[in-house]
Design a protein around this motif. Structure first.
Motif, PDB file in Angstrom:
ATOM      1  N   ASP A 281       6.348   5.527   2.904  1.00 44.02           N
ATOM      2  CA  ASP A 281       6.043   4.371   2.397  1.00 44.02           C
ATOM      3  C   ASP A 281       4.407   4.167   2.605  1.00 44.02           C
ATOM      4  O   ASP A 281       4.091   3.126   2.375  1.00 44.02           O
ATOM      5  CB  ASP A 281       6.611   3.295   2.847  1.00 44.02           C
ATOM      6  CG  ASP A 281       7.131   3.315   4.389  1.00 44.02           C
ATOM      7  OD1 ASP A 281       6.366   4.437   4.887  1.00 44.02           O
ATOM      8  OD2 ASP A 281       7.719   2.708   4.950  1.00 44.02           O
TER       9      ASP A 281
ATOM     10  N   ARG B  60       5.182   7.579  -2.226  1.00 46.67           N
ATOM     11  CA  ARG B  60       4.995   6.207  -2.173  1.00 46.67           C
ATOM     12  C   ARG B  60       5.392   5.365  -3.515  1.00 46.67           C
ATOM     13  O   ARG B  60       6.012   4.437  -3.144  1.00 46.67           O
ATOM     14  CB  ARG B  60       3.277   5.776  -1.733  1.00 46.67           C
ATOM     15  CG  ARG B  60       2.895   4.696  -2.061  1.00 46.67           C
ATOM     16  CD  ARG B  60       3.534   3.642  -1.231  1.00 46.67           C
ATOM     17  NE  ARG B  60       2.873   2.117  -1.251  1.00 46.67           N
ATOM     18  CZ  ARG B  60       1.965   1.657  -0.809  1.00 46.67           C
ATOM     19  NH1 ARG B  60       1.402   2.211   0.248  1.00 46.67           N
ATOM     20  NH2 ARG B  60       1.730   0.353  -0.846  1.00 46.67           N
TER      21      ARG B  60
ATOM     22  N   VAL C 133       9.250   5.224  -3.712  1.00 50.31           N
ATOM     23  CA  VAL C 133       9.886   4.212  -2.629  1.00 50.31           C
ATOM     24  C   VAL C 133       9.511   2.808  -2.967  1.00 50.31           C
ATOM     25  O   VAL C 133      10.362   2.001  -3.122  1.00 50.31           O
ATOM     26  CB  VAL C 133       9.163   4.693  -1.197  1.00 50.31           C
ATOM     27  CG1 VAL C 133       9.389   3.496  -0.187  1.00 50.31           C
ATOM     28  CG2 VAL C 133       9.626   6.064  -0.895  1.00 50.31           C
ATOM     29  N   GLU C 134       8.087   2.629  -3.270  1.00 51.17           N
ATOM     30  CA  GLU C 134       7.798   1.120  -3.907  1.00 51.17           C
ATOM     31  C   GLU C 134       8.602   0.728  -4.951  1.00 51.17           C
ATOM     32  O   GLU C 134       8.827  -0.383  -5.169  1.00 51.17           O
ATOM     33  CB  GLU C 134       6.183   1.062  -4.017  1.00 51.17           C
ATOM     34  CG  GLU C 134       5.821  -0.290  -4.298  1.00 51.17           C
ATOM     35  CD  GLU C 134       5.758  -1.171  -3.030  1.00 51.17           C
ATOM     36  OE1 GLU C 134       5.558  -2.370  -3.312  1.00 51.17           O
ATOM     37  OE2 GLU C 134       6.227  -0.833  -1.830  1.00 51.17           O
TER      38      GLU C 134
ATOM     39  N   HIS D  61      14.205  -0.716  -5.830  1.00 57.00           N
ATOM     40  CA  HIS D  61      14.379  -1.891  -5.127  1.00 57.00           C
ATOM     41  C   HIS D  61      15.807  -1.969  -4.695  1.00 57.00           C
ATOM     42  O   HIS D  61      16.333  -3.299  -4.304  1.00 57.00           O
ATOM     43  CB  HIS D  61      14.164  -3.001  -6.441  1.00 57.00           C
ATOM     44  CG  HIS D  61      12.705  -2.984  -6.770  1.00 57.00           C
ATOM     45  ND1 HIS D  61      11.527  -3.243  -6.032  1.00 57.00           N
ATOM     46  CD2 HIS D  61      12.197  -2.479  -7.926  1.00 57.00           C
ATOM     47  CE1 HIS D  61      10.682  -3.136  -6.665  1.00 57.00           C
ATOM     48  NE2 HIS D  61      10.889  -2.714  -8.129  1.00 57.00           N
TER      49      HIS D  61
ATOM     50  N   ALA E 173       9.839   7.295   8.039  1.00 60.29           N
ATOM     51  CA  ALA E 173       9.625   5.826   7.547  1.00 60.29           C
ATOM     52  C   ALA E 173       9.250   4.933   8.433  1.00 60.29           C
ATOM     53  O   ALA E 173       9.627   5.182   9.786  1.00 60.29           O
ATOM     54  CB  ALA E 173      10.923   5.413   6.692  1.00 60.29           C
ATOM     55  N   THR E 174       8.559   3.697   8.153  1.00 67.87           N
ATOM     56  CA  THR E 174       8.372   2.747   9.138  1.00 67.87           C
ATOM     57  C   THR E 174       9.688   1.766   9.511  1.00 67.87           C
ATOM     58  O   THR E 174       9.312   1.448  10.773  1.00 67.87           O
ATOM     59  CB  THR E 174       7.178   1.660   8.521  1.00 67.87           C
ATOM     60  OG1 THR E 174       7.845   1.038   7.161  1.00 67.87           O
ATOM     61  CG2 THR E 174       6.086   2.520   8.170  1.00 67.87           C
TER      62      THR E 174
ATOM     63  N   HIS F 247      14.948   0.174   6.656  1.00 74.37           N
ATOM     64  CA  HIS F 247      14.941  -0.272   5.292  1.00 74.37           C
ATOM     65  C   HIS F 247      14.548   0.875   4.402  1.00 74.37           C
ATOM     66  O   HIS F 247      15.244   1.267   3.353  1.00 74.37           O
ATOM     67  CB  HIS F 247      14.583  -1.633   4.928  1.00 74.37           C
ATOM     68  CG  HIS F 247      14.803  -2.728   5.713  1.00 74.37           C
ATOM     69  ND1 HIS F 247      14.781  -2.926   7.005  1.00 74.37           N
ATOM     70  CD2 HIS F 247      15.843  -3.851   5.192  1.00 74.37           C
ATOM     71  CE1 HIS F 247      15.454  -3.859   7.464  1.00 74.37           C
ATOM     72  NE2 HIS F 247      16.074  -4.627   6.514  1.00 74.37           N
ATOM     73  N   ASN F 248      13.128   1.248   4.452  1.00 69.71           N
ATOM     74  CA  ASN F 248      12.365   2.288   3.714  1.00 69.71           C
ATOM     75  C   ASN F 248      13.015   3.583   4.032  1.00 69.71           C
ATOM     76  O   ASN F 248      12.946   4.353   3.004  1.00 69.71           O
ATOM     77  CB  ASN F 248      10.837   1.973   4.096  1.00 69.71           C
ATOM     78  CG  ASN F 248      10.295   1.336   2.949  1.00 69.71           C
ATOM     79  OD1 ASN F 248      10.918   0.634   1.978  1.00 69.71           O
ATOM     80  ND2 ASN F 248       8.964   1.120   3.045  1.00 69.71           N
TER      81      ASN F 248
ATOM     82  N   ILE G  31      15.939   3.678   1.752  1.00 71.60           N
ATOM     83  CA  ILE G  31      15.359   3.780   0.144  1.00 71.60           C
ATOM     84  C   ILE G  31      14.918   5.250  -0.004  1.00 71.60           C
ATOM     85  O   ILE G  31      15.368   5.890  -0.895  1.00 71.60           O
ATOM     86  CB  ILE G  31      14.192   2.882   0.047  1.00 71.60           C
ATOM     87  CG1 ILE G  31      14.650   1.432  -0.232  1.00 71.60           C
ATOM     88  CG2 ILE G  31      13.335   3.099  -1.175  1.00 71.60           C
ATOM     89  CD1 ILE G  31      13.686   0.443  -0.475  1.00 71.60           C
ATOM     90  N   ALA G  32      14.273   6.082   1.149  1.00 77.18           N
ATOM     91  CA  ALA G  32      13.818   7.267   0.997  1.00 77.18           C
ATOM     92  C   ALA G  32      15.103   8.267   0.957  1.00 77.18           C
ATOM     93  O   ALA G  32      15.059   9.236   0.243  1.00 77.18           O
ATOM     94  CB  ALA G  32      13.019   7.734   2.181  1.00 77.18           C
TER      95      ALA G  32
ATOM     96  N   LEU H 110      19.895  -4.392   0.691  1.00 81.27           N
ATOM     97  CA  LEU H 110      19.140  -3.338  -0.156  1.00 81.27           C
ATOM     98  C   LEU H 110      20.202  -2.966  -1.287  1.00 81.27           C
ATOM     99  O   LEU H 110      19.968  -2.135  -2.202  1.00 81.27           O
ATOM    100  CB  LEU H 110      18.626  -2.142   0.516  1.00 81.27           C
ATOM    101  CG  LEU H 110      17.593  -2.228   1.345  1.00 81.27           C
ATOM    102  CD1 LEU H 110      17.407  -0.908   2.333  1.00 81.27           C
ATOM    103  CD2 LEU H 110      16.359  -2.576   0.613  1.00 81.27           C
TER     104      LEU H 110
END
Length: 379
Positions: A121, A128, A131-132, A135, A208-209, A212-213, A216-217, A259
């Motif tokens: 992310d 990036r 991922v961005e 939604h 991932a940070t 949640h991300n 998504i990843a 999510l």
């Protein structure tokens, strides 16, 4: 200003048991790790002794026989089971070469072993944009578990039901921070479409940070049909109501729900644990799903009409399940074929030192979570 005597005393002590050692043999290794025998140099009048040590190749290089190594020996001193290695901090006389890698996300932050990783992310990531731009998980089943030992049986339940399903593992940071520590993850890697290490943990196929991300990843980058979320090996527990790292399981339920995924809360059930708080449905599951998980989840339960178990255990489990909030949906799941799927796994099943035959219901309860996730793909 000169340091006080108290400050000087503090600076001379430490909470890490530092030792030097000499590598006497390389035992082998797996992805990201080299396992060693080391002769540890004594301090404070202790006798010399030999121990197993573990080096993370990307952090310190791969030590060789004869290398002098700097070790953290806390785990040996404390007699830890899962992590009972001397950990190699450095090979002082043979430092690895500098490598310029993309990424600026720091994990194990502000510790002496902090590492720079490329997260899916961040700006430099080729992932990036996807991922961005993602939604929603679009109803992807997300199986949440308390312990790392649940990964293999959940995967067995998925493959026994939908062998073609693509499964990603999202590793959270309540246990081991390096994903490399897990031998079972290494041996299961060909049955996964990838591992995403979230938060402070690192070493997955993607970083991932946060969870949640990472989810998504798993969906948008790894292409998973199903995600399994669990901490790495070596969970933390204090025996208090809230003092355990598995509370993150309830938080993962919330993340999956917000999510647009379909959270599945796998139960930690034991017939072999002698501790009353873990016999039956563990208080970890009761707290995580009963009080932390505010979003509704499906809770898979082995079909006890067909799965034979101790009557006293069954009575305890049923009374505990009656205490879970009505926002969750308890789903009886058939267990046929799961025994064989568990025994066909390429890893040794173990939870808290107990294998399949010592705590059968634990592994079945995790496997039915995988089965339920697989059936959700049909509708």
């Amino acid at each position: 200003m000169a340091p006080s005597d108290e400050q000087g005393t503090r600076s001379a002590t430490g909470s890490i048991r530092w030792r030097y050692g000499t590598v006497t043999g390389v035992r082998g290794g797996w992805r990201g790790c080299t396992e060693l025998d080391v002769d540890i140099e004594p301090r404070h009048g202790e006798p010399p002794h030999r121990a197993k040590a573990l080096a993370y190749d990307e952090l310190v290089g791969a030590p060789r026989e004869g290398d002098r190594v700097l070790l953290n020996c806390n785990a040996i001193a404390k007699g830890l089971g899962t992590g009972g290695y001397a950990l190699v901090v450095a090979v002082p006389d043979r430092l690895p070469e500098d490598v310029d890698q993309a990424g600026h996300i720091v994990k194990a932050r502000y510790t002496p072993m902090q590492v720079m990783r490329l997260a899916v992310d961040e700006d430099d990531s080729p992932s990036r944009d996807v991922v961005e731009g993602t939604h929603t998980l679009s109803g992807m089943p997300v199986v949440v578990a308390d312990l790392h030992s649940a990964l293999a049986p959940i995967l067995a339940g998925i493959r026994a039901t939908r062998p073609d399903a693509k499964v990603a593992y999202v590793m959270t940071d309540g246990g081991s921070l390096p994903a490399w520590f897990s031998k079972s993850l290494d041996r299961l890697s060909d049955r996964l479409c990838g591992t995403v290490t979230a938060g402070q943990c690192f070493g997955g196929d993607w970083e991932a940070t946060n969870v949640h991300n990472a989810l998504i990843a798993a969906k948008a980058v790894a292409g998973a049909d199903i995600a399994i979320v669990a901490q790495g090996p070596g969970n933390l527990g204090t025996g208090t109501v809230w003092g355990f790292s598995g509370t993150a399981a309830g938080e993962a339920v919330n993340a999956a729900s917000v999510l647009g995924g379909r959270p599945i809360a796998s139960l930690r059930v034991s017939e072999g644990d002698k501790r009353s708080r873990h016999w039956g449905v563990s208080h970890h599951s009761m707290t995580s799903y009963g009080r932390v998980a505010l979003a509704p989840a499906a809770i898979p339960v082995p079909d006890f009409d067909t799965y034979p178990t101790d009557p006293a255990l069954l009575e305890k489990v049923r009374s505990q399940l009656a205490e879970l909030p009505e926002r969750h949906t308890q789903v009886p799941v058939p267990t046929e074929g799961l025994e064989e799927a568990l025994r066909d796994l390429p890893v040794r099943l173990s939870t808290m030192g107990r294998g399949l035959d010592e705590d059968h219901v634990y592994f079945i309860a995790e496997a039915v979570a995988g089965r339920l996730a697989a059936t959700m793909l049909d509708g």
